[in-house]
Design a protein around this motif. Structure first.
Motif, short mmCIF file in Angstrom:
data_model
loop_
_atom_site.label_atom_id
_atom_site.label_comp_id
_atom_site.label_asym_id
_atom_site.label_seq_id
_atom_site.Cartn_x
_atom_site.Cartn_y
_atom_site.Cartn_z
N ALA A 27 -7.89 9.41 -6.46
CA ALA A 27 -6.98 8.28 -6.36
C ALA A 27 -6.95 7.46 -7.64
CB ALA A 27 -7.37 7.39 -5.18
N LYS B 91 0.83 -1.20 0.00
CA LYS B 91 0.00 0.00 0.00
C LYS B 91 0.87 1.25 0.00
CE LYS B 91 -1.83 1.46 3.82
NZ LYS B 91 -2.64 1.53 5.05
N THR B 92 0.60 2.12 -0.97
CA THR B 92 1.30 3.42 -1.01
C THR B 92 0.37 4.58 -0.70
OG1 THR B 92 0.92 3.49 -3.41
CG2 THR B 92 3.06 2.64 -2.65
N HIS B 93 -0.94 4.37 -0.88
CA HIS B 93 -1.90 5.44 -0.66
C HIS B 93 -3.14 4.88 0.04
CE1 HIS B 93 0.67 7.15 -3.74
NE2 HIS B 93 0.10 8.33 -3.58
N ILE C 139 -4.64 9.32 -10.04
CA ILE C 139 -3.23 9.19 -9.66
C ILE C 139 -2.71 7.79 -9.98
CG2 ILE C 139 -1.68 9.11 -7.66
CD1 ILE C 139 -3.44 11.33 -6.42
N PHE C 140 -3.54 6.79 -9.69
CA PHE C 140 -3.13 5.40 -9.94
C PHE C 140 -2.96 5.16 -11.43
CE2 PHE C 140 -4.62 0.70 -9.64
CZ PHE C 140 -3.30 0.26 -9.57
N CYS D 6 2.50 6.06 -6.87
CA CYS D 6 1.32 5.24 -6.55
C CYS D 6 1.46 3.82 -7.10
CB CYS D 6 0.06 5.90 -7.12
SG CYS D 6 -1.46 5.07 -6.63
N LYS E 193 -0.35 1.02 -4.92
CA LYS E 193 -1.58 0.38 -4.45
C LYS E 193 -2.36 1.37 -3.56
CE LYS E 193 -4.39 -3.14 -4.30
NZ LYS E 193 -5.08 -3.55 -5.56
N VAL E 194 -3.63 1.54 -3.93
CA VAL E 194 -4.52 2.43 -3.18
C VAL E 194 -5.52 1.59 -2.39
CG1 VAL E 194 -6.23 4.28 -3.30
CG2 VAL E 194 -4.34 4.21 -4.96
N LYS F 231 0.15 6.78 -12.70
CA LYS F 231 1.36 6.35 -11.98
C LYS F 231 2.09 7.55 -11.38
CE LYS F 231 2.07 2.23 -14.87
NZ LYS F 231 0.92 2.44 -15.78
N GLU F 232 1.31 8.47 -10.84
CA GLU F 232 1.87 9.66 -10.22
C GLU F 232 2.10 9.44 -8.72
OE1 GLU F 232 -0.22 13.01 -13.14
OE2 GLU F 232 -1.09 12.60 -11.17
N ASP F 233 2.94 10.28 -8.14
CA ASP F 233 3.14 10.30 -6.69
C ASP F 233 3.56 8.94 -6.15
OD1 ASP F 233 3.14 11.59 -4.20
OD2 ASP F 233 1.11 10.91 -3.74
#
Length: 391
Positions: free
Chosen positions: A373, A361-363, A376-377, A384, A386-387, A380-382
């Motif tokens: 989300a 998990k990253t977010h 972003i997913f 990311c 796995k949300v 592939k920003e920040d």
């Protein structure tokens, strides 16, 4: 209740919808405590819109607490904590008894000649409301839900709903010989777990991924990583005595980058009215094939290519001459989640966390943050990878 709904291509929103209710004696109502966003959700977000309707509730990686059970459910009671497999299976038909729960004969979607119904995954798989919501009606609750304890955090168990058994099945299907080498294309959530499963089973694992943050995560688990380049087959052969890896897991699927023809086809289909778009997808090749073709090129002669990434085109071109000449075995399919539960549950409960379920998990966002989300997913920003949504 609040639920995340599909509204159009690259458009999702949280709406108030009616609470689910018991409809059959084998149903249960589950209050969702965690629900992840899957790479397959992005296919609905981007490509498979012709099979979606505005207001469809998304999500097929949920877990939570049982609120109510139907009259025929004997294995669960209110207060039990459960993980919900993404495919809906009965447990007693011929297919389920063969360990092919994703082909369950009781829930097959005959209108589209599809396998078992799936939560939150378009009319192709039954238009069953999904689990990115506060509550979920679970059909066949007398078989499907995985009952777990209350002591460990959700992330210990959540991925049993889809991506962990999907990765496990992908590696099992790859059938790597003892001491052999597995290549994994794509280090999204399934690719991360497939790489770790390979290492856990004693294999050398080489993962191919263009995003540096994803390569770094895999390297923490003893995985060798390389970037995806046009000469990736030559690189992999150079790393494996000139032969290529014994097996390849394709954990990317239909939306691979560097596939201009497939990208054009997907965009063209997206411009058509739904009825014409469906016809095009059911008769044409609309998958981005770069990764699959690279896997076929890279694998050694007599090796296996295992597809965990989702493909959707009916007439996508395949290099049959190469496949036949190299004597390649090809295995694929939706994961049979309940087939693997007994093998995986002890691993996720192991204090040593051998598959690294706590390192994915990253977010984490609440349901109101789900739309952002998704974007972003997809991009592939920040960093990311796995949300996890917390309704």
């Amino acid at each position: 209740m609040k639920a995340l709904t599909w509204q159009g291509k690259r458009s999702v929103s949280v709406e108030m919808v009616p609470d689910p209710v018991i409809e059959k004696g084998t149903d249960a109502i589950v209050r969702i405590t965690s629900s992840a966003i899957c790479g397959s959700d992005l296919h609905l977000y981007e490509v498979l819109g012709p099979y979606m309707k505005a207001g469809d509730i998304l999500g097929h990686e949920p877990m939570g607490v049982v609120e109510e059970v139907g009259s025929e459910v004997r294995n669960l009671k209110p207060g039990d904590r459960v993980v919900i497999p993404f495919n809906i299976s009965c447990g007693h038909c011929w297919m389920c008894k063969q360990g092919l729960q994703s082909q369950c004969e009781t829930t097959q979607v005959h209108a589209h000649n599809s396998g078992a119904s799936l939560f939150g995954f378009s009319e192709l798989y039954g238009s069953v409301p999904g689990g990115q919501a506060e509550y979920l009606r679970v059909p066949h609750a007398d078989y499907g839900p995985i009952k777990v304890g209350h002591e460990l955090p959700d992330e210990r168990y959540l991925y049993l709903s889809d991506i962990l058994p999907t990765a496990w099945q992908g590696v099992k299907y790859a059938d790597v010989p003892a001491g052999g080498t597995l290549a994994v294309f794509g280090l999204g959530p399934v690719g991360q777990f497939a790489s770790r499963v390979g290492r856990h089973l004693g294999q050398r694992v080489i993962a191919v991924e263009p995003v540096p943050e994803r390569r770094r995560m895999a390297e923490r688990h003893g995985v060798e990583t390389i970037d995806f380049t046009k000469d990736i087959g030559d690189q992999l052969r150079d790393m494996t005595d000139g032969r290529g890896p014994d097996a390849v897991v394709d954990a990317v699927g239909m939306e691979a980058h560097n596939s201009p023809v497939g990208a054009f086809a997907q965009n063209a289909v997206g411009l058509l009215p739904d009825a014409l778009a469906k016809k095009a997808m059911e008769t044409a090749g609309v998958d981005r094939m770069t990764v699959l073709h690279a896997a076929i090129d890279s694998v050694r002669r007599g090796g296996t290519v295992s597809l965990s990434g989702v493909y959707g085109g009916t007439a996508s071109p395949m290099p049959l001459l190469t496949m036949f000449d190299k004597q390649i075995q090809l295995r694929m399919g939706q994961c049979n989640v309940r087939r693997w539960t007994d093998e995986l549950l002890p691993l996720v409960e192991d204090p040593a966390d051998p598959l690294g379920v706590m390192d994915l998990k990253t977010h984490e966002v609440d349901l109101d943050g789900a739309a952002a989300a998704y974007e972003i997913f997809q991009k592939k920003e920040d960093g990311c990878i796995k949300v996890v949504l917390k309704p």
